[in-house]
Design a protein around this motif. Structure first.
Motif, PDB file in Angstrom:
ATOM      1  N   GLU A 235       0.779  -1.185  -0.004  1.00 30.75           N
ATOM      2  CA  GLU A 235      -0.007   0.090   0.083  1.00 30.75           C
ATOM      3  C   GLU A 235       0.605   1.201  -0.043  1.00 30.75           C
ATOM      4  O   GLU A 235       0.310   2.435  -0.515  1.00 30.75           O
ATOM      5  N   SER A 236       2.057   1.120   0.550  1.00 31.87           N
ATOM      6  CA  SER A 236       3.013   2.366   0.590  1.00 31.87           C
ATOM      7  C   SER A 236       3.578   2.534  -0.668  1.00 31.87           C
ATOM      8  O   SER A 236       4.443   3.335  -0.776  1.00 31.87           O
ATOM      9  N   ALA A 237       3.492   1.819  -1.849  1.00 34.19           N
ATOM     10  CA  ALA A 237       4.401   1.953  -3.135  1.00 34.19           C
ATOM     11  C   ALA A 237       4.044   3.302  -3.634  1.00 34.19           C
ATOM     12  O   ALA A 237       4.889   3.944  -4.190  1.00 34.19           O
ATOM     13  N   ALA A 238       2.744   3.871  -3.792  1.00 32.81           N
ATOM     14  CA  ALA A 238       2.411   5.215  -4.276  1.00 32.81           C
ATOM     15  C   ALA A 238       3.163   6.345  -3.615  1.00 32.81           C
ATOM     16  O   ALA A 238       3.768   7.099  -4.332  1.00 32.81           O
ATOM     17  N   LEU A 239       3.303   6.184  -2.073  1.00 34.26           N
ATOM     18  CA  LEU A 239       3.892   7.191  -1.494  1.00 34.26           C
ATOM     19  C   LEU A 239       5.415   7.075  -1.743  1.00 34.26           C
ATOM     20  O   LEU A 239       6.030   8.010  -2.008  1.00 34.26           O
ATOM     21  N   ARG A 240       6.104   5.991  -1.518  1.00 36.78           N
ATOM     22  CA  ARG A 240       7.601   5.650  -1.989  1.00 36.78           C
ATOM     23  C   ARG A 240       7.743   6.332  -3.271  1.00 36.78           C
ATOM     24  O   ARG A 240       8.732   6.845  -3.565  1.00 36.78           O
ATOM     25  N   HIS A 241       7.037   5.843  -4.242  1.00 37.53           N
ATOM     26  CA  HIS A 241       7.182   6.598  -5.800  1.00 37.53           C
ATOM     27  C   HIS A 241       7.107   7.843  -5.652  1.00 37.53           C
ATOM     28  O   HIS A 241       7.822   8.619  -6.528  1.00 37.53           O
ATOM     29  N   GLU A 242       6.101   8.804  -4.880  1.00 44.69           N
ATOM     30  CA  GLU A 242       6.133  10.076  -4.983  1.00 44.69           C
ATOM     31  C   GLU A 242       7.309  10.468  -4.378  1.00 44.69           C
ATOM     32  O   GLU A 242       8.121  11.750  -4.806  1.00 44.69           O
ATOM     33  N   ILE A 243       7.943   9.927  -3.422  1.00 42.58           N
ATOM     34  CA  ILE A 243       9.056  10.412  -2.708  1.00 42.58           C
ATOM     35  C   ILE A 243      10.472  10.273  -3.550  1.00 42.58           C
ATOM     36  O   ILE A 243      11.130  11.214  -3.781  1.00 42.58           O
ATOM     37  N   ARG A 244      10.448   9.151  -4.173  1.00 48.95           N
ATOM     38  CA  ARG A 244      11.531   8.979  -5.251  1.00 48.95           C
ATOM     39  C   ARG A 244      11.513  10.090  -6.306  1.00 48.95           C
ATOM     40  O   ARG A 244      12.520  10.593  -6.660  1.00 48.95           O
ATOM     41  N   ALA A 245      10.393  10.369  -6.944  1.00 48.32           N
ATOM     42  CA  ALA A 245      10.138  11.300  -7.912  1.00 48.32           C
ATOM     43  C   ALA A 245      10.490  12.851  -7.290  1.00 48.32           C
ATOM     44  O   ALA A 245      11.326  13.630  -8.213  1.00 48.32           O
ATOM     45  N   LEU A 246      10.354  13.031  -5.964  1.00 56.36           N
ATOM     46  CA  LEU A 246      10.649  14.357  -5.471  1.00 56.36           C
ATOM     47  C   LEU A 246      12.181  14.341  -5.376  1.00 56.36           C
ATOM     48  O   LEU A 246      12.929  15.411  -5.851  1.00 56.36           O
ATOM     49  N   LEU A 247      12.489  13.388  -4.805  1.00 53.50           N
ATOM     50  CA  LEU A 247      14.114  13.440  -4.705  1.00 53.50           C
ATOM     51  C   LEU A 247      14.939  13.487  -5.983  1.00 53.50           C
ATOM     52  O   LEU A 247      16.124  13.936  -6.194  1.00 53.50           O
TER      53      LEU A 247
END
Length: 257
Positions: A235-247
């Protein structure tokens, strides 16, 4: 308490490098409520540790201000305690128990007997029940960090500041100390501000994740994390992807706070 415990308003930090200035942090604004667990997440050199030093009172900002309980932070104080990444922060001539008990006695004004009782309680809580009489040079890096964490929580600061304290440890020890940090936080319910460059660590430890961009360090986005204390959940995949994109700099920056 009305309002945030901690407020950073347009904080900027500059260092003098020869004839020019290096801007380490620029226009950082952030609010932290009492009892929150806040992760400062970003790449090396983005100003995470610099911000921690400003909050601790070790360094004055060049611009803006940091307020605690509405009062400007201008110097270190017992209401803020820092745990650094380096293992060798302990007094080598004192035992594990002595390192923690003396810190309690000096910061909280307790008698030696009271400080010793408190130190034993906290050391047992971080899994060092059998190591009270050991000296720092006999301990592993992970055990030294456990002593550092015990010392930090034992003085009961309003804000505990942790600067990548587990970065140099092996994966198993790192996960174990993350678990211990969570357990102690649930007992103490104090505010935790934790610097990391690990997305996994941020997701496990932080209810609020402050994603910072490269120097000059700015807040890219502040994210609420509903997956705190849960490891490797789909379930955390979308949040993880958003963080990676921001970084990676591919996600537009959001409101800071």
């Amino acid at each position: 308490m009305i309002g945030p415990l901690l407020r950073l308003a347009q904080v900027g930090v500059r260092y003098k490098l020869g004839a020019s200035d290096f801007v380490a942090v620029k226009d950082v604004s952030l609010e932290v409520a009492a009892g929150e667990r806040v992760m400062l997440l970003g790449p090396s050199g983005c100003g995470k540790s610099t911000l921690l030093k400003v909050i601790a009172g070790f360094q004055a900002p060049a611009t803006g201000e940091v307020l605690m309980h509405g009062r400007r932070i201008e110097r270190p104080g017992p209401d803020r305690f820092v745990v650094f990444q380096e293992f060798d922060q302990l007094f080598p001539w004192k035992t594990v128990l002595g390192n923690v008990a003396d810190c309690i006695r000096l910061t909280r004004g307790l008698s030696r007997a009271e400080a010793t009782r408190k130190a034993i309680q906290v050391l047992d809580m971080v899994g060092l029940a059998g190591y009270h009489g050991f000296y720092p040079h006999t301990l592993s890096g992970g055990m030294k960090q456990r002593v550092g964490i015990a010392r930090a929580w034992s003085v009961d600061p309003e804000i505990l500041l942790m600067d990548e304290p587990f970065a140099a440890l092996d994966a198993q020890t790192r996960a174990s100390l993350q678990d211990e940090t969570v357990k102690i936080w649930h007992r103490a319910q104090r505010t935790l501000i934790f610097v990391t460059h690990s997305i996994d660590e941020a997701l496990f430890l932080g209810g609020k994740i402050v994603v910072m961009g490269r120097a000059p360090g700015r807040v890219q986005k502040v994210l609420d994390n509903p997956y705190v204390e849960i490891r490797d959940r789909p379930e955390s995949a979308a949040l993880r992807h958003e963080i990676r994109a921001l970084l990676a700099g591919t996600e537009p920056a959001g409101a800071a706070a």
